[in-house]
Design a protein around this motif. Sequence first.
Motif, PDB file in Angstrom:
ATOM      1  N   THR A 152       0.747  -1.132  -0.107  1.00  0.00           N
ATOM      2  CA  THR A 152       0.146  -0.034  -0.197  1.00  0.00           C
ATOM      3  C   THR A 152       0.790   1.333  -0.041  1.00  0.00           C
ATOM      4  O   THR A 152       0.609   2.132  -0.672  1.00  0.00           O
ATOM      5  CB  THR A 152      -1.065   0.171   1.253  1.00  0.00           C
ATOM      6  OG1 THR A 152      -1.754  -1.335   1.206  1.00  0.00           O
ATOM      7  CG2 THR A 152      -1.827   1.298   1.419  1.00  0.00           C
ATOM      8  N   GLY A 153       1.897   1.330   0.924  1.00  0.00           N
ATOM      9  CA  GLY A 153       2.811   2.498   0.807  1.00  0.00           C
ATOM     10  C   GLY A 153       3.507   2.625  -0.535  1.00  0.00           C
ATOM     11  O   GLY A 153       3.726   3.718  -1.015  1.00  0.00           O
ATOM     12  N   VAL A 154       4.137   1.658  -1.109  1.00  0.00           N
ATOM     13  CA  VAL A 154       4.659   1.907  -2.533  1.00  0.00           C
ATOM     14  C   VAL A 154       3.579   2.489  -3.385  1.00  0.00           C
ATOM     15  O   VAL A 154       4.279   3.182  -4.209  1.00  0.00           O
ATOM     16  CB  VAL A 154       5.301   0.496  -2.899  1.00  0.00           C
ATOM     17  CG1 VAL A 154       5.764   0.488  -4.433  1.00  0.00           C
ATOM     18  CG2 VAL A 154       6.362  -0.092  -1.789  1.00  0.00           C
ATOM     19  N   PHE A 155       2.470   1.728  -3.494  1.00  0.00           N
ATOM     20  CA  PHE A 155       1.455   2.095  -4.584  1.00  0.00           C
ATOM     21  C   PHE A 155       1.131   3.526  -4.301  1.00  0.00           C
ATOM     22  O   PHE A 155       1.179   4.431  -5.298  1.00  0.00           O
ATOM     23  CB  PHE A 155       0.310   1.257  -4.436  1.00  0.00           C
ATOM     24  CG  PHE A 155       0.146   0.081  -5.209  1.00  0.00           C
ATOM     25  CD1 PHE A 155       1.262  -0.931  -4.866  1.00  0.00           C
ATOM     26  CD2 PHE A 155      -0.401  -0.176  -6.477  1.00  0.00           C
ATOM     27  CE1 PHE A 155       1.468  -1.994  -6.093  1.00  0.00           C
ATOM     28  CE2 PHE A 155      -0.386  -1.281  -7.327  1.00  0.00           C
ATOM     29  CZ  PHE A 155       0.367  -2.250  -6.820  1.00  0.00           C
ATOM     30  N   ILE A 156       0.977   4.085  -2.869  1.00  0.00           N
ATOM     31  CA  ILE A 156       0.408   5.457  -2.840  1.00  0.00           C
ATOM     32  C   ILE A 156       1.606   6.296  -3.079  1.00  0.00           C
ATOM     33  O   ILE A 156       1.542   7.496  -3.683  1.00  0.00           O
ATOM     34  CB  ILE A 156      -0.049   5.584  -1.569  1.00  0.00           C
ATOM     35  CG1 ILE A 156      -1.363   4.378  -1.367  1.00  0.00           C
ATOM     36  CG2 ILE A 156      -0.715   6.836  -1.294  1.00  0.00           C
ATOM     37  CD1 ILE A 156      -2.449   4.726  -2.516  1.00  0.00           C
ATOM     38  N   TRP A 157       2.888   5.882  -2.475  1.00  0.00           N
ATOM     39  CA  TRP A 157       3.774   6.792  -2.834  1.00  0.00           C
ATOM     40  C   TRP A 157       4.252   6.973  -4.529  1.00  0.00           C
ATOM     41  O   TRP A 157       4.598   8.104  -4.539  1.00  0.00           O
ATOM     42  CB  TRP A 157       5.072   6.356  -1.936  1.00  0.00           C
ATOM     43  CG  TRP A 157       6.457   6.791  -2.579  1.00  0.00           C
ATOM     44  CD1 TRP A 157       7.329   6.535  -3.539  1.00  0.00           C
ATOM     45  CD2 TRP A 157       6.753   8.148  -2.298  1.00  0.00           C
ATOM     46  NE1 TRP A 157       8.366   7.290  -3.724  1.00  0.00           N
ATOM     47  CE2 TRP A 157       8.009   8.511  -3.030  1.00  0.00           C
ATOM     48  CE3 TRP A 157       6.339   9.255  -1.781  1.00  0.00           C
ATOM     49  CZ2 TRP A 157       8.864   9.917  -3.068  1.00  0.00           C
ATOM     50  CZ3 TRP A 157       6.978  10.510  -1.739  1.00  0.00           C
ATOM     51  CH2 TRP A 157       8.221  10.561  -2.413  1.00  0.00           C
ATOM     52  N   THR A 158       4.124   5.861  -5.189  1.00  0.00           N
ATOM     53  CA  THR A 158       4.595   5.984  -6.530  1.00  0.00           C
ATOM     54  C   THR A 158       3.532   6.896  -7.159  1.00  0.00           C
ATOM     55  O   THR A 158       3.797   7.559  -8.030  1.00  0.00           O
ATOM     56  CB  THR A 158       4.516   4.733  -7.096  1.00  0.00           C
ATOM     57  OG1 THR A 158       5.141   3.584  -6.535  1.00  0.00           O
ATOM     58  CG2 THR A 158       4.328   4.686  -8.764  1.00  0.00           C
ATOM     59  N   PHE A 159       2.324   7.090  -6.830  1.00  0.00           N
ATOM     60  CA  PHE A 159       1.212   8.142  -7.408  1.00  0.00           C
ATOM     61  C   PHE A 159       2.067   9.468  -7.025  1.00  0.00           C
ATOM     62  O   PHE A 159       1.965  10.369  -8.182  1.00  0.00           O
ATOM     63  CB  PHE A 159       0.037   7.898  -6.629  1.00  0.00           C
ATOM     64  CG  PHE A 159      -1.202   8.840  -7.029  1.00  0.00           C
ATOM     65  CD1 PHE A 159      -1.200   9.323  -8.401  1.00  0.00           C
ATOM     66  CD2 PHE A 159      -2.176   9.229  -6.127  1.00  0.00           C
ATOM     67  CE1 PHE A 159      -2.007  10.208  -8.791  1.00  0.00           C
ATOM     68  CE2 PHE A 159      -3.341  10.200  -6.506  1.00  0.00           C
ATOM     69  CZ  PHE A 159      -3.253  10.521  -7.905  1.00  0.00           C
ATOM     70  N   THR A 160       2.302   9.951  -5.942  1.00  0.00           N
ATOM     71  CA  THR A 160       2.821  11.154  -5.841  1.00  0.00           C
ATOM     72  C   THR A 160       4.416  11.547  -6.463  1.00  0.00           C
ATOM     73  O   THR A 160       4.523  12.461  -7.173  1.00  0.00           O
ATOM     74  CB  THR A 160       2.983  11.453  -4.291  1.00  0.00           C
ATOM     75  OG1 THR A 160       2.008  11.450  -3.586  1.00  0.00           O
ATOM     76  CG2 THR A 160       3.712  12.745  -4.055  1.00  0.00           C
ATOM     77  N   SER A 161       5.369  10.649  -6.364  1.00  0.00           N
ATOM     78  CA  SER A 161       6.308  10.766  -6.919  1.00  0.00           C
ATOM     79  C   SER A 161       6.191  10.792  -8.313  1.00  0.00           C
ATOM     80  O   SER A 161       6.889  11.354  -9.232  1.00  0.00           O
ATOM     81  CB  SER A 161       7.504   9.603  -6.864  1.00  0.00           C
ATOM     82  OG  SER A 161       6.889   8.319  -6.864  1.00  0.00           O
ATOM     83  N   SER A 162       5.430   9.950  -9.171  1.00  0.00           N
ATOM     84  CA  SER A 162       5.184   9.767 -10.568  1.00  0.00           C
ATOM     85  C   SER A 162       4.570  11.218 -10.917  1.00  0.00           C
ATOM     86  O   SER A 162       4.936  11.649 -12.305  1.00  0.00           O
ATOM     87  CB  SER A 162       4.586   8.749 -11.063  1.00  0.00           C
ATOM     88  OG  SER A 162       5.225   7.514 -10.599  1.00  0.00           O
ATOM     89  N   SER A 163       3.642  11.654 -10.313  1.00  0.00           N
ATOM     90  CA  SER A 163       3.020  13.019 -10.608  1.00  0.00           C
ATOM     91  C   SER A 163       3.938  14.203 -10.676  1.00  0.00           C
ATOM     92  O   SER A 163       3.780  14.810 -11.546  1.00  0.00           O
ATOM     93  CB  SER A 163       1.674  13.273  -9.682  1.00  0.00           C
ATOM     94  OG  SER A 163       1.034  12.411  -9.618  1.00  0.00           O
ATOM     95  N   ILE A 164       4.994  14.154  -9.548  1.00  0.00           N
ATOM     96  CA  ILE A 164       5.922  15.267  -9.573  1.00  0.00           C
ATOM     97  C   ILE A 164       6.877  15.171 -10.811  1.00  0.00           C
ATOM     98  O   ILE A 164       7.268  16.179 -11.403  1.00  0.00           O
ATOM     99  CB  ILE A 164       6.479  15.183  -8.210  1.00  0.00           C
ATOM    100  CG1 ILE A 164       5.526  15.491  -7.295  1.00  0.00           C
ATOM    101  CG2 ILE A 164       7.814  16.197  -8.278  1.00  0.00           C
ATOM    102  CD1 ILE A 164       5.904  15.400  -5.621  1.00  0.00           C
ATOM    103  N   THR A 165       7.351  13.867 -10.883  1.00  0.00           N
ATOM    104  CA  THR A 165       8.147  13.806 -12.223  1.00  0.00           C
ATOM    105  C   THR A 165       7.717  14.186 -13.325  1.00  0.00           C
ATOM    106  O   THR A 165       8.192  14.642 -14.293  1.00  0.00           O
ATOM    107  CB  THR A 165       8.747  12.174 -12.032  1.00  0.00           C
ATOM    108  OG1 THR A 165       9.170  11.671 -10.879  1.00  0.00           O
ATOM    109  CG2 THR A 165       9.659  12.049 -13.436  1.00  0.00           C
ATOM    110  N   ALA A 166       6.522  13.620 -13.638  1.00  0.00           N
ATOM    111  CA  ALA A 166       5.703  13.909 -14.696  1.00  0.00           C
ATOM    112  C   ALA A 166       5.512  15.560 -14.926  1.00  0.00           C
ATOM    113  O   ALA A 166       5.614  16.165 -16.296  1.00  0.00           O
ATOM    114  CB  ALA A 166       4.252  13.422 -14.886  1.00  0.00           C
TER     115      ALA A 166
END
Length: 286
Positions: free
Chosen positions: A89-103
């Motif tokens: 759960t932590g990895v999936f939710i963190w990936t959402f934030t980090s990918s949005s910022i990177t994009a």
Amino acid sequence: MAALAARHGLKVSGARPSLPAYIRQLWGRRHFITAFATAKLTAQYSRAKLGQIWQIMTPLLNATVYYFIFGVLMNTKHGVEDFVPFLVTGVFIWTFTSSSITAGTRAISGNIGLVRALHFPRASLPVALALQQLQQLLFSLGALTLILLAFGQYPRPTWLLAVPALALQALFNTGLSMAMARLTAKTPDIAQLTPFVLRTWMYSSGVMWSLDHLLAGDRVPRAVMVLLEYNPAALYINLMRYALIDSYTWDQLPPLAWAAAAGWALLCGVAGFVYFWKAEETYGRG
């Protein structure tokens, strides 16, 4: 020249509209934003043989690596009930934030031809890319659900809390994406620093370990404890854990966790939008 232009009703090409007018323009492009996000998502893995399966495999492989490094070798799973659901759960939710910022760092520079060729509210680009990451997360939630079920986490009423938690996180991510889009449009080098900042942020957000256990006792100063507990990424991750995992209880959340999560979402969403809008005339120039 200004008087002559005003006399004939001429306006500066590409001039920044007022904020209400800009919002109306952006709403008028809502179908473009949705179509652009969907097209980007579809094309993201179009050259890979497994195609869209990588949307699920990427966070799962990250979670597997983190499990062996942190859960097994560093034993961060000690004392954490349901560690696999907790970690995934932590990895999936963190990936959402980090990918949005990177994009967001590529929103203007990665679409410079479109920016220079057409007149449209430039905020459409970071908003569309943030929407793309939300679509990808929603697609991946099917895999997360299967993992939760496999480890004994069955649907219960609190699962409904995942909807407002993700909505707040999406608003927060969109605001950060717009802020990063403006910063990197002016200073491209920021995009090179972003991965290091995100990695540090991830380690301080309790993705791979329990902040509750880390902050127990007097080992950490109170000020640092508050910063870690109310770190927005940690808040959204822990609210999702509370919603989805039986053993993650209300007393493991900091006081007023929902209010803090809403505050971060509104602050970043509004501030990021206004910050991006103020530089509307500069995108694609120079």
